[in-house]
Design a protein around this motif. Structure first.
Motif, mmCIF file in Angstrom:
data_model
loop_
_atom_site.group_PDB
_atom_site.id
_atom_site.type_symbol
_atom_site.label_atom_id
_atom_site.label_comp_id
_atom_site.label_asym_id
_atom_site.label_seq_id
_atom_site.Cartn_x
_atom_site.Cartn_y
_atom_site.Cartn_z
ATOM 1 N N SER A 1 -5.526 -8.182 -2.810
ATOM 2 C CA SER A 1 -5.624 -9.222 -1.894
ATOM 3 C C SER A 1 -7.012 -9.676 -2.083
ATOM 4 O O SER A 1 -7.956 -9.123 -1.517
ATOM 5 C CB SER A 1 -5.203 -8.687 -0.445
ATOM 6 O OG SER A 1 -5.438 -9.717 0.429
ATOM 7 N N SER B 1 0.533 -8.445 -7.020
ATOM 8 C CA SER B 1 1.006 -7.338 -7.202
ATOM 9 C C SER B 1 1.783 -7.118 -8.464
ATOM 10 O O SER B 1 2.139 -8.127 -9.003
ATOM 11 C CB SER B 1 1.660 -6.651 -5.930
ATOM 12 O OG SER B 1 2.760 -7.062 -5.787
ATOM 13 N N PRO C 1 -5.803 -15.491 1.971
ATOM 14 C CA PRO C 1 -5.731 -14.399 1.048
ATOM 15 C C PRO C 1 -4.786 -14.998 -0.378
ATOM 16 O O PRO C 1 -3.719 -15.336 -0.094
ATOM 17 C CB PRO C 1 -5.433 -13.150 1.577
ATOM 18 C CG PRO C 1 -4.450 -13.584 2.687
ATOM 19 C CD PRO C 1 -5.210 -15.245 3.153
ATOM 20 N N ASP D 1 -10.457 -4.330 -2.291
ATOM 21 C CA ASP D 1 -9.299 -4.954 -2.353
ATOM 22 C C ASP D 1 -7.968 -4.750 -3.169
ATOM 23 O O ASP D 1 -7.122 -5.525 -3.208
ATOM 24 C CB ASP D 1 -9.675 -6.734 -2.936
ATOM 25 C CG ASP D 1 -10.931 -7.415 -1.630
ATOM 26 O OD1 ASP D 1 -10.955 -6.981 -0.883
ATOM 27 O OD2 ASP D 1 -11.494 -8.221 -2.305
ATOM 28 N N HIS E 1 -1.706 -3.661 -6.220
ATOM 29 C CA HIS E 1 -1.656 -4.966 -5.097
ATOM 30 C C HIS E 1 -3.155 -5.055 -4.948
ATOM 31 O O HIS E 1 -3.866 -4.305 -4.705
ATOM 32 C CB HIS E 1 -1.087 -4.266 -3.822
ATOM 33 C CG HIS E 1 -0.856 -5.504 -2.820
ATOM 34 N ND1 HIS E 1 0.017 -6.593 -2.915
ATOM 35 C CD2 HIS E 1 -1.784 -5.777 -1.877
ATOM 36 C CE1 HIS E 1 -0.291 -7.443 -2.127
ATOM 37 N NE2 HIS E 1 -1.207 -6.830 -1.199
ATOM 38 N N GLU F 1 -2.661 -13.210 -2.970
ATOM 39 C CA GLU F 1 -2.230 -11.851 -3.138
ATOM 40 C C GLU F 1 -1.247 -11.934 -4.276
ATOM 41 O O GLU F 1 -0.599 -12.681 -4.540
ATOM 42 C CB GLU F 1 -1.392 -11.331 -1.922
ATOM 43 C CG GLU F 1 -2.279 -11.135 -0.690
ATOM 44 C CD GLU F 1 -1.525 -10.367 0.624
ATOM 45 O OE1 GLU F 1 -0.561 -9.990 0.324
ATOM 46 O OE2 GLU F 1 -1.995 -10.531 1.643
#
Length: 148
Positions: free
Chosen positions: A113, A141, A137, A94, A111, A139
């Motif tokens: 996820s 970053s 998800p 991930d 990043h 997410e």
């Protein structure tokens, strides 16, 4: 005489309102857990980016030298492999760590996820056979300059 006709009215009202109140309370709890896990994921990515940016790296920045330490920091909260992950179900696949070159400066981009799983099932059954998926998800970053 008037009281005798309203004797069971409170029980009927409680029967109607109680399922709605329980569903509302469980929804609020799940939403709170979602925010908690997103905050934990964001803090883990920040710690991983900090680890990647200050790791000693001779010459040009090479992601492969710091990738394992960065992934371990995000997964376990430490630079070495641990036994328990920061979030349940978070996997090394991930996490994406990559270098960026911007105006001659080297940056680290991370990043992640993460597939968030609710506690009370993967889908919500609606009336007439329709279902709503509750998996989605999370997410996050981060980009941080590498200190070479």
């Amino acid at each position: 005489m008037r009281l005798s006709r309203q004797r069971g009215l409170a029980a009927v009202e409680a029967t109607i309102v109680l399922p709605i109140m329980l569903l509302l309370m469980l929804t609020i709890g799940e939403f709170g857990r979602l925010l908690y896990e997103y905050n934990t994921l964001t803090k883990a990515v920040r710690a991983g980016a900090r680890t990647a940016s200050v790791s000693p790296n001779p010459g040009n920045f090479d992601v492969s030298l710091v990738q394992d330490k960065t992934r371990n920091m995000i997964l376990y909260g430490q630079e070495t492999i641990g036994t328990k992950t920061v979030l349940p179900g978070l996997k090394a696949e991930d996490i994406n760590v990559s270098p960026l070159l911007i105006d001659g400066e080297t940056y680290v981009q991370i990043h992640v996820s993460y597939d968030w799983q609710p506690m009370f099932g993967d889908s919500f059954n609606m009336f007439f056979g329709n279902t709503i998926s509750l998996n989605f998800p999370l997410e996050t970053s981060m980009i941080m300059r590498a200190l070479l």
